[in-house]
Each structure stands twice: as structure tokens, then as C-alpha cells.
Design a protein around this motif. Structure first.
Motif, mmCIF file in Angstrom:
data_model
loop_
_atom_site.group_PDB
_atom_site.id
_atom_site.type_symbol
_atom_site.label_atom_id
_atom_site.label_comp_id
_atom_site.label_asym_id
_atom_site.label_seq_id
_atom_site.Cartn_x
_atom_site.Cartn_y
_atom_site.Cartn_z
ATOM 1 N N ILE A 7 -31.970 -6.284 2.792
ATOM 2 C CA ILE A 7 -31.895 -4.835 2.542
ATOM 3 C C ILE A 7 -30.888 -4.192 3.488
ATOM 4 O O ILE A 7 -30.060 -3.361 3.079
ATOM 5 N N ILE A 8 -30.952 -4.594 4.760
ATOM 6 C CA ILE A 8 -29.987 -4.068 5.744
ATOM 7 C C ILE A 8 -28.571 -4.474 5.337
ATOM 8 O O ILE A 8 -27.630 -3.671 5.398
ATOM 9 N N GLY A 9 -28.418 -5.723 4.889
ATOM 10 C CA GLY A 9 -27.113 -6.207 4.451
ATOM 11 C C GLY A 9 -26.565 -5.405 3.285
ATOM 12 O O GLY A 9 -25.387 -5.033 3.267
ATOM 13 N N VAL A 13 -23.132 -3.183 3.240
ATOM 14 C CA VAL A 13 -22.060 -3.397 2.252
ATOM 15 C C VAL A 13 -21.769 -2.112 1.490
ATOM 16 O O VAL A 13 -20.606 -1.702 1.350
ATOM 17 N N PHE A 14 -22.833 -1.463 0.998
ATOM 18 C CA PHE A 14 -22.620 -0.227 0.247
ATOM 19 C C PHE A 14 -22.070 0.882 1.148
ATOM 20 O O PHE A 14 -21.256 1.700 0.715
ATOM 21 N N GLY A 15 -22.504 0.889 2.405
ATOM 22 C CA GLY A 15 -22.004 1.878 3.352
ATOM 23 C C GLY A 15 -20.520 1.684 3.627
ATOM 24 O O GLY A 15 -19.742 2.655 3.647
ATOM 25 N N PHE A 209 -17.400 -5.246 -10.176
ATOM 26 C CA PHE A 209 -17.611 -3.930 -10.775
ATOM 27 C C PHE A 209 -18.363 -2.995 -9.820
ATOM 28 O O PHE A 209 -18.061 -1.811 -9.726
ATOM 29 N N ILE A 210 -19.343 -3.542 -9.122
ATOM 30 C CA ILE A 210 -20.160 -2.728 -8.219
ATOM 31 C C ILE A 210 -19.313 -2.124 -7.104
ATOM 32 O O ILE A 210 -19.330 -0.909 -6.864
ATOM 33 N N ILE A 211 -18.561 -2.977 -6.416
ATOM 34 C CA ILE A 211 -17.757 -2.490 -5.288
ATOM 35 C C ILE A 211 -16.633 -1.580 -5.777
ATOM 36 O O ILE A 211 -16.360 -0.530 -5.170
ATOM 37 N N ALA A 212 -15.979 -1.945 -6.876
ATOM 38 C CA ALA A 212 -14.907 -1.101 -7.413
ATOM 39 C C ALA A 212 -15.440 0.266 -7.844
ATOM 40 O O ALA A 212 -14.749 1.283 -7.708
ATOM 41 N N SER A 213 -16.677 0.300 -8.342
ATOM 42 C CA SER A 213 -17.280 1.565 -8.771
ATOM 43 C C SER A 213 -17.570 2.503 -7.605
ATOM 44 O O SER A 213 -17.728 3.701 -7.792
ATOM 45 N N LEU A 383 -15.949 -7.550 0.426
ATOM 46 C CA LEU A 383 -17.294 -6.973 0.290
ATOM 47 C C LEU A 383 -18.022 -7.570 -0.918
ATOM 48 O O LEU A 383 -19.240 -7.766 -0.877
ATOM 49 N N VAL A 384 -17.274 -7.872 -1.981
ATOM 50 C CA VAL A 384 -17.870 -8.529 -3.154
ATOM 51 C C VAL A 384 -18.451 -9.886 -2.746
ATOM 52 O O VAL A 384 -19.577 -10.234 -3.127
ATOM 53 N N SER A 385 -17.695 -10.655 -1.963
ATOM 54 C CA SER A 385 -18.161 -11.973 -1.518
ATOM 55 C C SER A 385 -19.396 -11.858 -0.635
ATOM 56 O O SER A 385 -20.345 -12.648 -0.756
#
Length: 396
Positions: A7-9, A13-15, A209-213, A383-385
Motif C-alpha cells: 500500500i505504501i509502495g 508510485v502514484f505520488g 495506461f495507469i501511469i500515463a493517465s 514507475l510502470v516497472s
């Protein structure tokens, strides 16, 4: 504990993606949540179910058989050298790992020629566009990148390259860097466990897609959402086959040349650092990347070793890092699995030049645009990796 670290990870990543976002108010959170949930479901299915084991087993068996057939041709040309072990008990890397790329490239050409691959790529892309909230072109490109490769994919969308605004061009390039081409999947499977290769392929597709979004959010209007794929010039079957065989050989030669250069240079730099400060360059980088290894689920006692391998992949390429991972005997099975998934992508500095060069070859102005956001491409693909590795760690 591993769930808390995961969860922290994810938050980290999203941050980090959010900090780099060029349109924070445009981020759509519903498609993001759907894709993260899909990643978790798919990772669980692939790693923890009988169906997943069967699918991975079938996929790896196909590539094993292809490699066996490839060895017939390799042994014929090189006189059985592939059967001879070197002084360290290993087999010639160029012959056993890189040469089969030629055969797999030829098979991809055949599937392209008989129109199976274009059909699969197009309609999987259309389905994905309904999930990710992006355009048809972006979804097509992500699937095509995972099959054709990070430079070849742009040829198929050549007609639209010059018309794309910067934000859509970024997404296309980010997909190309976040995935790997099917022609070298067999080579990866000879270096790391096939189940981690397959898992990474699937997770990276959605992770891109997630990171690019987050990093590069935008909406595509109906007028803009047109998928116009370039038809390949009509060739005879044997013209096509010869072209793809030569392309596969070129890839093998390029990878071999880069490995010679990078492995030698890293050894040189390690020697200099060890002599001057008493610690190798890779060990030093291990300390830098250790926190990222830890949030991926790697135990702290192994984080420096894992971080060193991760850094090696970024500054050189995934082949060099996989070779290093194969030499590690002290890492746990869990750490090996997490790091293996991290390594399966083209996220490294050399890919910036490869992608920018591929686009520039088709449209010089757009190639210059890609070169300017090259570091941001690497940032997002890395970040995707990390995201794929975190999701994998939940089920190991």
C-alpha cells in the motif's frame, strides 16, 4: 506486513506520478481504479491459480518449442557450438539466447503477412480503449508495442505521427518504452522464470495506461479518436520472410554489441570505484535504489543487492541486469520474482535514443519533440516497472 508495504509502495508510485503530472485537474480516477483492480486480479490469476499456471505453462512451452526449432538452424550454421559449455559451465550467450530472435522474428512476419497479428492487435486495442478511457490509437499502440517492438510499432501508425499533439505522442512513446517486443520474449525466458515474463507483459500493458493517465492526462474527442493503421507495402511471401529474418538478425547483433560495451564499461567503472573509494559503482547505485526495492516488497536485507540490479537495468539494459540477477545466489525466491518482473521492460536510457530516432526517421519535427521529453518518458516507464513489481509482490 507485505500488504502494508505494498500500500505504501502504491502511494509512493502514484505520488511520484502525480508530482510529474502536467494536468492534475484532468486526471480521471475511475479508469485508474478499474485498471489497478484488473492488475491485481490478473496477477493473482497468473501466479496463484491453476488456470494461470496452465496458461503460463502453455505460453512457455510454445516458446520452448520455438527455441528448440531455432537450435536446429543455429546448430547447422555454427556446427554444434551451441552444445559446448564455456569455462564457467554456461552456454554461449550469443548463440543460445540471441540467435533464436531471428526465428521468432520470422514467425512474427508470417503472422503479420497472413493478417492474424493486425486483427488481434486492432481488436484487443479496441477493447482496452473501453477500459482505460483513452483513444483507440493509444490502445492499439500499446498492444502493437508489446508484439512488434518499441521502434517498429511507429511504422504502423506512420500516417498519424505528424498530426499528433505532444500529449498524445507522449502516451504512444511511453507505451513503447514500458513494454517489450515479442521477438525477444524467448530470450528473456532463458534468463528468468517464464512466469515472471508473462506476468510482467500483462501488468505492464495496464501499468503503462495507469501511469500515463496520471503523468499525462487528457481527453480524446470523437473527431480525434480515429485509428488509421498504415498498411504494409505489398510484398511476396519470401520477400517479407527475408526482411523479417534480417531484422531479427540485426536485433540480435545490436543487443550483442550493446552487451559487450555495457558489460565491459560497467566492469571498468566498478574497478575504478573499488580502487578509489572501496565500493563498486553497482553497489553504490544499490544504496540509491534500495528504498524503491523495499517498497516493491523486497526485504530490507536484500534491498541493496536488488537495487543494484535495478540500477544496472536503467543505466544499461535489461539483458545486462538479467545476467547479474542470474549470478545472485543469495537472493530469496520472493526477491528474485519481484526483481524479475521489474526487469521486463525497455525502461532504460538507451531506449530514449531508440524511440526518438524511430520517430525522427518518420517525422523529423516530432522526433525532436520526443527527444525533449525523453527523460520524462524514462521516469514514467520506470514507475510502470515499479508498479508491476509491487503488484507481483502481493502474491509471492
Amino acid at each position: 506486513m507485505k500488504y502494508l508495504i505494498a500500500i505504501i509502495g502504491l502511494l509512493v508510485v502514484f505520488g511520484l506520478a502525480y508530482i510529474a503530472s502536467n494536468g492534475k485537474k484532468q486526471i480521471r480516477y475511475r479508469p485508474l481504479a478499474v485498471m489497478v483492480v484488473l492488475q491485481i486480479i490478473l496477477a493473482y490469476a497468473l501466479l496463484n491459480t491453476e488456470v494461470g499456471t496452465w496458461l503460463i505453462g502453455g505460453f512457455s512451452t510454445i516458446f520452448k518449442n520455438l527455441l528448440d526449432y531455432a537450435n536446429v538452424g543455429i546448430s547447422f550454421v555454427f556446427g554444434g557450438l551451441t552444445l559446448v559449455q564455456d569455462a564457467n559451465g554456461g552456454f554461449p550467450f550469443f548463440l543460445n539466447v540471441l540467435m533464436p530472435i531471428v526465428v521468432i522474428s520470422a514467425l512474427i512476419g508470417i503472422l503479420q503477412y497472413i493478417r492474424i497479428l493486425p486483427f488481434v492487435i486492432k481488436y484487443i486495442g479496441l477493447v482496452l480503449s473501453k477500459i482505460n478511457g483513452m483513444g483507440k490509437l493509444e490502445s492499439y499502440n500499446a498492444v502493437a508495442s508489446a508484439i512488434l517492438g518499441q521502434s517498429e510499432v511507429f511504422i504502423s501508425v506512420k500516417k498519424q505521427i505528424g498530426l499528433l499533439p505532444k500529449h498524445r505522442l507522449y502516451t504512444l512513446c511511453a507505451s513503447a518504452m514500458s513494454t517489450v517486443s515479442m521477438s525477444i520474449v524467448g530470450a528473456y525466458m532463458m534468463m528468468i522464470d517464464p512466469k515472471y515474463v508473462v506476468t510482467a507483459l500483462v501488468l505492464n500493458l495496464f501499468g503503462g495506461f495507469i501511469i500515463a493517465s496520471i503523468v499525462n492526462p487528457y481527453r480524446v474527442t470523437e473527431e480525434e479518436d480515429i485509428l488509421e493503421v498504415r498498411e504494409e507495402e505489398k510484398q511476396s511471401f519470401f520477400e517479407m520472410l527475408g526482411e523479417y529474418i534480417l531484422d531479427g538478425f540485426k536485433v540480435a547483433i545490436v543487443v550483442a554489441a550493446m552487451l559487450i560495451g555495457f558489460v565491459a564499461l560497467i566492469a571498468l567503472i566498478n574497478g575504478i570505484f573499488s580502487a578509489v573509494i572501496g565500493i563498486s559503482f553497482q553497489e553504490l547505485l544499490g544504496y540509491v535504489f534500495a528504498p524503491f526495492a523495499f517498497i516493491m516488497g523486497v526485504p530490507w536485507k536484500e534491498a541493496i543487492q536488488a537495487g543494484s540490479i535495478m540500477a544496472t537495468k536503467m543505466v544499461s539494459n535489461e539483458f545486462v541486469a538479467m545476467l547479474d540477477l542470474g549470478k545472485q545466489t543469495a537472493l530469496s525466491a520472493r526477491t528474485t520474482g519481484i526483481v524479475s518482473v521489474f526487469l521486463v521492460s525497455f525502461a532504460n536510457f538507451s531506449s530514449i535514443g531508440i524511440i526518438a530516432g524511430a520517430v525522427k526517421g518518420l517525422h523529423e519535427k516530432q522526433g525532436n519533440v520526443v527527444a525533449r521529453f525523453g527523460l520524462k518518458l524514462l521516469y514514467g516507464a520506470s514507475l510502470v516497472s515499479v508498479l508491476s513489481a509491487i503488484i507481483t509482490g502481493l502474491f509471492l
